[in-house]
Design a protein around this motif. Structure first.
Motif, short mmCIF file in Angstrom:
data_model
loop_
_atom_site.label_atom_id
_atom_site.label_comp_id
_atom_site.label_asym_id
_atom_site.label_seq_id
_atom_site.Cartn_x
_atom_site.Cartn_y
_atom_site.Cartn_z
N GLN A 220 -11.59 -3.48 -0.87
CA GLN A 220 -10.50 -3.00 -0.11
C GLN A 220 -9.31 -3.95 -0.02
O GLN A 220 -8.29 -3.95 -0.22
N VAL A 221 -9.73 -5.38 0.11
CA VAL A 221 -8.92 -6.42 0.18
C VAL A 221 -8.20 -6.70 -1.41
O VAL A 221 -7.04 -7.12 -1.44
N GLY A 222 -9.20 -6.62 -2.30
CA GLY A 222 -8.80 -6.82 -3.65
C GLY A 222 -7.63 -5.68 -4.06
O GLY A 222 -6.69 -6.39 -4.94
N GLU A 223 -7.94 -4.54 -3.67
CA GLU A 223 -6.75 -3.49 -4.01
C GLU A 223 -5.41 -4.03 -3.31
O GLU A 223 -4.39 -3.52 -3.73
N GLN A 224 -5.61 -4.56 -1.92
CA GLN A 224 -4.30 -4.68 -1.22
C GLN A 224 -3.64 -6.19 -1.75
O GLN A 224 -2.57 -6.31 -1.67
N GLN A 225 -4.48 -6.92 -2.26
CA GLN A 225 -4.03 -8.27 -2.58
C GLN A 225 -3.75 -8.55 -4.32
O GLN A 225 -3.49 -9.47 -4.64
N GLY A 226 -4.39 -7.45 -5.01
CA GLY A 226 -4.06 -7.66 -6.22
C GLY A 226 -5.00 -8.31 -7.25
O GLY A 226 -4.85 -8.89 -8.22
N PHE A 227 -6.33 -8.19 -6.74
CA PHE A 227 -7.51 -8.91 -7.71
C PHE A 227 -8.43 -7.72 -7.72
O PHE A 227 -8.78 -6.97 -6.88
N ALA A 228 -9.24 -7.94 -8.87
CA ALA A 228 -10.38 -7.06 -9.08
C ALA A 228 -11.68 -7.32 -8.69
O ALA A 228 -11.87 -8.54 -8.70
N VAL A 229 -12.43 -6.49 -8.02
CA VAL A 229 -13.64 -6.88 -7.57
C VAL A 229 -14.59 -5.69 -8.37
O VAL A 229 -14.59 -4.56 -8.19
N VAL A 230 -15.72 -6.34 -8.98
CA VAL A 230 -16.73 -5.58 -9.86
C VAL A 230 -18.01 -5.82 -9.58
O VAL A 230 -18.30 -7.10 -9.04
N ASN A 231 -18.96 -5.09 -9.62
CA ASN A 231 -20.42 -5.34 -9.62
C ASN A 231 -21.12 -6.12 -10.67
O ASN A 231 -20.60 -6.12 -11.86
#
Length: 311
Positions: free
Chosen positions: A141-152
């Protein structure tokens, strides 16, 4: 590779990276799969790779001597990460201040302001922050808001079972060094600098190199036939090694002592790497030094037999 100790040592030049976080104890094949993900994305984005680790490891901070033994001490872990071509390692001191930091503050201070992470590789079971309130979904959620990707991270399995530090420890507990090597992708070794000890081995006619373990508990315990290598991975010789607390002389802390067969020379201060070849016997408490000496020479004979070396 650059080692950065603590949030306070992060600088503007450290901002903008592809990162991952974890204990990375053992730096096994599962970890290598994660590092490969990080390196692949970093190459695509033209950014440096960053691995975030903790010292002590969180379970050590909370559990002390009751936690599972480390596979790799801090220095070994850093050298293994460096060998994988990682650009930066950020080591966070796990202390009361970090323990009390909220998940929101952790993300803000480390991932955003500190590192300005552009791509974050993390396990979907990763928890962080005070009371472990932060999780994978929060990061997404934070990544979507701040513009960075989070992956498994991609799970790596051998024989339909996930490769993990716990599984490696189980193999070592069973003295199954072949199975441990399959999970690690390399033979299991313990490394460290040779320190001055009680000189007891020399008094018994069997000089030993004493290597400080730098951990709460050892992943192995007993007497082993070993191969020993120098800091530049040059074969130094075969030997017999004891890992334990030395109960005959009322020891209490885990110590690694290795006697090199047919070797003469000063090893103090040298960084040695000990590879475990064969389990010989359990550690025992003897009635006195003469009985201990007898068993040490029996261990030497057993090691010679294993390596087929002449007396």
């Amino acid at each position: 590779m650059e080692l950065i100790r603590g949030l306070h040592n992060l600088r503007e030049r450290h901002r903008g990276c592809v990162a991952t976080i974890g204990n990375f104890d053992g730096v096994h094949l599962g970890h290598l799969r994660v590092l490969a993900q990080v390196k692949e994305k970093a190459a695509q984005l033209g950014l440096p790779t960053t691995v975030i680790i903790f010292e002590p490891q969180p379970r050590e901070y909370f559990g002390g001597s009751q936690v599972p033994p480390r596979l790799t001490r801090f220095g070994e872990k850093v050298r293994l990460l460096q060998a994988q071509g990682i650009d930066r390692v950020v080591c966070l001191s796990f202390n009361a201040r970090l323990q009390k930091m909220t998940a929101e503050a952790f993300v803000e201070n480390l991932l955003l302001r500190g590192l300005d992470v552009k791509h974050f590789v993390v396990g979907d079971d990763f928890r962080f922050g005070c009371d472990r309130s932060g999780d994978y979904q929060m990061l997404k959620q934070v990544g979507e808001q701040q513009g960075f990707a989070v992956v498994n991270t991609k799970t790596f399995e051998i024989d339909d079972l996930r490769v993990s530090s716990t599984r490696v420890r189980a193999c070592l507990t069973e003295n199954n060094f072949g199975a441990a090597e399959r999970l690690l992708g390399r033979p299991y070794r313990i490394s460290g600098r040779v320190m001055h000890g009680q000189k007891l081995g020399r008094q018994l006619g069997v000089p030993t190199a004493n290597i400080r373990m730098h951990r709460f508990a050892a992943p192995l315990r007993g007497v082993y036939a070993v191969s020993v290598y120098t800091e530049k991975d040059v074969f130094l010789g075969n030997g017999v090694c004891n890992i334990g607390v030395r109960p005959t002389v009322n020891g209490s802390q885990p110590v690694l002592e290795v006697h090199l067969l047919d070797y003469q020379g000063d090893l103090y201060g040298r960084l040695l790497s000990v590879k475990f070849e064969k389990f010989l016997r359990n550690e025992q408490k003897f009635e006195g030094l003469e009985q201990l000496k007898e068993h040490i020479f029996n261990d030497i004979d057993a090691a010679r037999g294993y390596f087929a070396l002449p007396h």
